[in-house]
Write an enzyme that holds these catalytic residues in place. Sequence first.
Site, mmCIF file in Angstrom:
data_model
loop_
_atom_site.group_PDB
_atom_site.id
_atom_site.type_symbol
_atom_site.label_atom_id
_atom_site.label_comp_id
_atom_site.label_asym_id
_atom_site.label_seq_id
_atom_site.Cartn_x
_atom_site.Cartn_y
_atom_site.Cartn_z
ATOM 1 N N GLU A 90 -6.478 25.638 59.488
ATOM 2 C CA GLU A 90 -6.474 26.163 60.853
ATOM 3 C C GLU A 90 -5.544 25.347 61.759
ATOM 4 O O GLU A 90 -4.809 25.902 62.583
ATOM 5 C CB GLU A 90 -7.892 26.143 61.431
ATOM 6 C CG GLU A 90 -8.903 26.945 60.631
ATOM 7 C CD GLU A 90 -9.652 26.113 59.602
ATOM 8 O OE1 GLU A 90 -10.857 26.347 59.414
ATOM 9 O OE2 GLU A 90 -9.012 25.222 58.980
ATOM 10 N N CYS B 124 -14.727 24.186 60.062
ATOM 11 C CA CYS B 124 -15.694 23.080 60.116
ATOM 12 C C CYS B 124 -15.980 22.664 61.554
ATOM 13 O O CYS B 124 -15.082 22.597 62.388
ATOM 14 C CB CYS B 124 -15.179 21.891 59.312
ATOM 15 S SG CYS B 124 -13.665 21.156 59.973
ATOM 16 N N CYS C 123 -12.352 21.585 63.356
ATOM 17 C CA CYS C 123 -11.399 22.684 63.567
ATOM 18 C C CYS C 123 -11.895 23.648 64.643
ATOM 19 O O CYS C 123 -11.088 24.257 65.357
ATOM 20 C CB CYS C 123 -11.183 23.443 62.256
ATOM 21 S SG CYS C 123 -10.305 22.479 61.006
ATOM 22 N N TRP D 222 0.865 22.570 15.424
ATOM 23 C CA TRP D 222 0.283 23.143 16.638
ATOM 24 C C TRP D 222 -0.256 24.506 16.271
ATOM 25 O O TRP D 222 0.434 25.278 15.595
ATOM 26 C CB TRP D 222 1.307 23.258 17.764
ATOM 27 C CG TRP D 222 1.832 21.938 18.215
ATOM 28 C CD1 TRP D 222 3.022 21.368 17.898
ATOM 29 C CD2 TRP D 222 1.161 21.016 19.084
ATOM 30 N NE1 TRP D 222 3.156 20.155 18.521
ATOM 31 C CE2 TRP D 222 2.022 19.912 19.254
ATOM 32 C CE3 TRP D 222 -0.075 21.017 19.735
ATOM 33 C CZ2 TRP D 222 1.688 18.820 20.054
ATOM 34 C CZ3 TRP D 222 -0.401 19.937 20.528
ATOM 35 C CH2 TRP D 222 0.465 18.855 20.676
ATOM 36 N N ASP E 70 -7.215 12.655 17.032
ATOM 37 C CA ASP E 70 -5.918 13.032 17.605
ATOM 38 C C ASP E 70 -5.255 11.955 18.451
ATOM 39 O O ASP E 70 -4.061 12.062 18.739
ATOM 40 C CB ASP E 70 -6.082 14.294 18.462
ATOM 41 C CG ASP E 70 -6.603 15.488 17.674
ATOM 42 O OD1 ASP E 70 -6.393 15.517 16.454
ATOM 43 O OD2 ASP E 70 -7.224 16.382 18.295
ATOM 44 N N ARG F 191 1.897 17.217 30.697
ATOM 45 C CA ARG F 191 3.264 17.146 30.178
ATOM 46 C C ARG F 191 3.900 18.540 30.194
ATOM 47 O O ARG F 191 3.228 19.534 29.953
ATOM 48 C CB ARG F 191 3.270 16.596 28.747
ATOM 49 C CG ARG F 191 2.694 15.192 28.646
ATOM 50 C CD ARG F 191 2.750 14.631 27.247
ATOM 51 N NE ARG F 191 2.038 15.418 26.263
ATOM 52 C CZ ARG F 191 0.710 15.408 26.105
ATOM 53 N NH1 ARG F 191 -0.038 14.659 26.887
ATOM 54 N NH2 ARG F 191 0.139 16.147 25.178
ATOM 55 N N GLU G 219 -12.285 19.748 26.715
ATOM 56 C CA GLU G 219 -11.272 20.067 25.716
ATOM 57 C C GLU G 219 -11.663 19.675 24.292
ATOM 58 O O GLU G 219 -10.804 19.630 23.418
ATOM 59 C CB GLU G 219 -9.942 19.414 26.097
ATOM 60 C CG GLU G 219 -9.322 19.978 27.364
ATOM 61 C CD GLU G 219 -7.851 19.643 27.488
ATOM 62 O OE1 GLU G 219 -7.244 19.201 26.494
ATOM 63 O OE2 GLU G 219 -7.300 19.822 28.585
ATOM 64 N N SER H 162 -22.542 21.151 22.682
ATOM 65 C CA SER H 162 -23.473 20.453 23.573
ATOM 66 C C SER H 162 -23.437 21.027 24.984
ATOM 67 O O SER H 162 -24.477 21.222 25.617
ATOM 68 C CB SER H 162 -23.140 18.953 23.609
ATOM 69 O OG SER H 162 -23.347 18.365 22.338
#
Length: 372
Positions: free
Chosen positions: A60, A83, A92, A178, A208, A215, A302, A310
């Site tokens: 705003e 807010c 604001c 990959w 890994d 990247r 990931e 889980s």
Amino acid sequence: MKSGSRKTSSSGDEKWMLRAIRLARKGRPSPNPRVGAVIVRNGRVLGEGYHRRAGKKHAEIAALDDAGGSVRDATLYVTLEPCPHHGRTPPCTEAIIRAGIKRVVVGMKDPDPRVRGRGIGRLKKGRIVVVEGVLQSGCASLLEEYCVHRSQGRPFVTLKAAISLDGRIATKTGDSKWITGEKARKKAHRLRAESDAVLVGSGTIMADDPRLTVRGVRGPDPVRVVLNSTLSIPLSSRVIRHGSDAPTWVFHTSKSGSKANSFAGIPGVRTIQMPAKRNRGVDLKALLSWLGEHDILSLMVEGGAEVHYSFLDAGLVDRLDLFVAPKIIGGTEAVPMVGGAGISRVSRAWNIDNMKTRRLDADLWIRGRIKR
């Protein structure tokens, strides 16, 4: 109609709110919400803005500054309720009232207890007409991570995986590079850059040795979170030793003994002891509460297969991002996307709702919500 009362919206309101939503998507203000604002008078845009970064101008204020001159009797379109409280920046609502804005169109109310209706109430007391709920679903989608954090005190959790057509994330030897092509991997890194934190289990570190950095695309590295009950991951792991502006947080349980001392003094690395769930791994609900308290609004999980299970088993996954390659790996010893005990009946399977698909060269990106 008296000033301060609610009017209905119009198609014009939706047009300008859509513009505000598009502006909001440009910002990355976590742990604050992404907000866009547009100031319009007589069908002409006077100013617009969005919340770029935490601590910077709210949308705003950015729009008011962009307008430069008088905005008296104009309409302000904003994706989230303004807010009314002091934080890193002043309220604001007060700036809007002082500017002489006549009408404020709000996409959705703020779920933050400090705001929740108070901002709208303050505007109405300032004799401003307020219209609520314009393109509310679009604004809610934009702010889903923020809403989960403010209402549940935890991050919005996305489970991300690259899989073969038969649901494998690695071969029987652990090879996974990959599975998907370059375009899919680039998109995955873009999603990582948009997350506050990325999480893996110790098995992924061992197999890994990932850096868990961004990247191939522009964007900041997320906080790197590792689950390792016994603090058994090597101190030489790239997630520990690889230089990044983002810290690495390793969550463990009392099973680790005094091993936390080995991590002391490593720049950017912090070990955090958590309660164990059923005397096994880290209690995930306690973990997410801790992350929420430390301003993590979005978490990307990931891997690996046991970690995926889980989170699903605990009912803590909000969204699924799958990158599916047209490949078949086969073999009973290949690594599945989801491990664990699995389910006993199909009727208890985790269902995916609101599913969307997109081709990324030969691969398929699938995004959906976990239906509870």
